[in-house]
Scaffold this motif. Structure first.
Motif, PDB file in Angstrom:
ATOM      1  N   LEU A 211       6.871  14.523  74.932  1.00 48.96           N
ATOM      2  CA  LEU A 211       7.304  15.317  73.788  1.00 48.96           C
ATOM      3  C   LEU A 211       7.943  14.392  72.764  1.00 48.96           C
ATOM      4  O   LEU A 211       8.839  13.610  73.108  1.00 48.96           O
ATOM      5  CB  LEU A 211       8.319  16.379  74.210  1.00 48.96           C
ATOM      6  N   ALA A 212       7.532  14.503  71.506  1.00 43.44           N
ATOM      7  CA  ALA A 212       8.107  13.641  70.468  1.00 43.44           C
ATOM      8  C   ALA A 212       7.894  14.259  69.099  1.00 43.44           C
ATOM      9  O   ALA A 212       6.899  14.957  68.862  1.00 43.44           O
ATOM     10  CB  ALA A 212       7.471  12.244  70.509  1.00 43.44           C
ATOM     11  N   CYS A 213       8.840  14.001  68.201  1.00 46.17           N
ATOM     12  CA  CYS A 213       8.633  14.296  66.783  1.00 46.17           C
ATOM     13  C   CYS A 213       7.862  13.142  66.160  1.00 46.17           C
ATOM     14  O   CYS A 213       8.030  11.982  66.541  1.00 46.17           O
ATOM     15  CB  CYS A 213       9.974  14.446  66.058  1.00 46.17           C
ATOM     16  N   VAL A 214       7.021  13.446  65.186  1.00 46.06           N
ATOM     17  CA  VAL A 214       6.263  12.409  64.505  1.00 46.06           C
ATOM     18  C   VAL A 214       7.216  11.545  63.677  1.00 46.06           C
ATOM     19  O   VAL A 214       8.352  11.944  63.401  1.00 46.06           O
ATOM     20  CB  VAL A 214       5.179  13.019  63.595  1.00 46.06           C
ATOM     21  N   PRO A 215       6.798  10.342  63.268  1.00 46.50           N
ATOM     22  CA  PRO A 215       7.662   9.498  62.437  1.00 46.50           C
ATOM     23  C   PRO A 215       8.138  10.249  61.191  1.00 46.50           C
ATOM     24  O   PRO A 215       7.374  10.972  60.557  1.00 46.50           O
ATOM     25  CB  PRO A 215       6.745   8.334  62.064  1.00 46.50           C
ATOM     26  N   GLY A 216       9.409  10.081  60.864  1.00 42.78           N
ATOM     27  CA  GLY A 216       9.977  10.730  59.698  1.00 42.78           C
ATOM     28  C   GLY A 216      10.484  12.129  59.935  1.00 42.78           C
ATOM     29  O   GLY A 216      10.983  12.772  59.013  1.00 42.78           O
ATOM     30  N   ASP A 217      10.397  12.627  61.166  1.00 47.47           N
ATOM     31  CA  ASP A 217      10.809  14.009  61.459  1.00 47.47           C
ATOM     32  C   ASP A 217      11.861  14.012  62.560  1.00 47.47           C
ATOM     33  O   ASP A 217      11.665  13.423  63.617  1.00 47.47           O
ATOM     34  CB  ASP A 217       9.600  14.836  61.903  1.00 47.47           C
ATOM     35  N   ASN A 218      12.979  14.678  62.298  1.00 45.76           N
ATOM     36  CA  ASN A 218      14.078  14.718  63.262  1.00 45.76           C
ATOM     37  C   ASN A 218      14.401  16.132  63.739  1.00 45.76           C
ATOM     38  O   ASN A 218      15.487  16.366  64.268  1.00 45.76           O
ATOM     39  CB  ASN A 218      15.332  14.082  62.656  1.00 45.76           C
ATOM     40  N   HIS A 219      13.489  17.082  63.562  1.00 47.02           N
ATOM     41  CA  HIS A 219      13.726  18.467  63.977  1.00 47.02           C
ATOM     42  C   HIS A 219      13.342  18.610  65.448  1.00 47.02           C
ATOM     43  O   HIS A 219      12.202  18.914  65.785  1.00 47.02           O
ATOM     44  CB  HIS A 219      12.918  19.424  63.109  1.00 47.02           C
ATOM     45  N   THR A 220      14.316  18.435  66.329  1.00 47.65           N
ATOM     46  CA  THR A 220      14.022  18.350  67.762  1.00 47.65           C
ATOM     47  C   THR A 220      14.237  19.647  68.529  1.00 47.65           C
ATOM     48  O   THR A 220      13.841  19.735  69.693  1.00 47.65           O
ATOM     49  CB  THR A 220      14.901  17.269  68.420  1.00 47.65           C
TER      50      THR A 220
END
Length: 329
Positions: A211-220
């Motif tokens: 599970l990971a947010c894409v680069p530039g995204d911090n909405h976890t």
């Protein structure tokens, strides 16, 4: 008055409004302006930035390019030189993939301080009131009670998400007030999810989920509840959280050989279809029995048709069902 708190007005969007649309920090937008010349074409009131649709489109291209691993300076050059495609405006932030809007309902109920909650469960109103009061003890208790009573998936979908969305609407409609309430609520939701989740399941070869947010995204948050729901079902999870760099995501997938990879994108500007397709095409294993991961694209940034080789579940329950069936084969 700082740019991130100036009220909206005619002539374009404020820096704070642009940052929310892109899913980045206002300081990032200002840095791109100062360092790479990606600022607005005009200012109002002397130094106040006002961003036009063309300005925002240029920043969206910058986000998309950097998300694929292109260095920022080169991405900025390409963003300045590439004509903006004709497209719909970027969607506002959301905590879940959005379905088509429902028909207009009857007048909405309120949670004591202008938070519109519609026909949400009674628990939403208590949680909203505790968040508005910044009452940490009450908020923790109400969140954990909702999770215990309804289960993680139902509590998230029917209690937590409507409350988060109500706070978000209040923020957007009140000149960027109530930001502290949104941060406070999000923090306590994250803590409640961790306390309610069972211990992480032991690894099983070929059965884990990345599970990971894409680069530039911090909405976890949505990934956090997905991680907790999978742990409830005994599915091994490797959670990498916000803004995982491209090379780190690729390395994690190669090292772990997961059954599936779930990528969250809050904004279309960060949802990189080439990155999702690249991960879906990765292979490992012995010749004749090589495997590839199922890639789930999660979040409102992936609106439209799924990228080739990927799947797009409609909400948390669908994502859990898809991953449960894959990891238990």
């Amino acid at each position: 008055m700082s740019e991130s708190t100036e009220p909206a007005g005619p002539g374009g969007l404020t820096t704070g409004e642009v940052a929310r649309r892109l899913g980045v920090a206002p300081t990032t937008v200002r840095t791109w302006d100062q360092r790479y010349g990606l600022g607005p074409d005009r200012h109002t009131g002397g130094r106040h930035r006002r961003w036009t649709p063309a300005d925002v489109a240029r920043l969206e291209r910058m986000c998309a390019l950097t998300a694929t691993g292109i260095p920022p300076a080169e991405a900025a050059r390409l963003a300045r030189e590439t004509p903006a495609p004709a497209s719909a405006p970027a969607a506002p932030p959301s905590v879940l993939p959005r379905r088509a809007p429902a028909p207009q309902a009857a007048p909405a109920s309120r949670a004591g301080s202008g938070l519109r909650l519609g026909d949400a469960r009674q628990e939403c109103k208590g949680i909203a009131r505790a968040a508005l009061r910044l009452d940490a003890a009450a908020l923790d208790r109400l969140l954990l009670d909702a999770i215990r009573e309804h289960g993680l998936v139902a509590a998230w979908t029917e209690v937590i998400v409507p409350t988060l969305q109500a706070v978000g609407r209040k923020w957007e409609s009140s000149g960027e007030r109530y930001v502290e309430v949104e941060h406070f609520l999000s923090w306590h939701v994250s803590g409640a999810l961790r306390r309610a989740a069972p211990d992480t399941a032991p690894d099983r070869s070929g059965a884990s989920v990345v599970l990971a947010c894409v680069p530039g995204d911090n909405h976890t948050l949505a990934l956090e509840v997905l991680s907790a729901a999978l742990a409830e079902r005994g599915i091994p999870v490797r959670m990498f959280g916000g803004a995982l760099p491209v090379e780190s995501l690729i390395a994690a997938v190669r090292r772990t050989g997961p059954a599936a990879v779930a990528l969250w994108a809050q904004s279309r500007a960060t949802a990189s279809r080439p990155l999702a397709q690249h991960v879906a095409a990765m292979e490992w294993g012995v010749r004749g029995a090589r495997r590839s991961p199922l890639v789930l694209t999660l979040g409102p940034g992936w609106s439209g048709r799924p990228a080739p080789g990927t799947a797009r579940p409609h909400g948390l329950a669908d994502a859990v069902q898809a991953l449960e069936g894959l990891a238990t084969r």
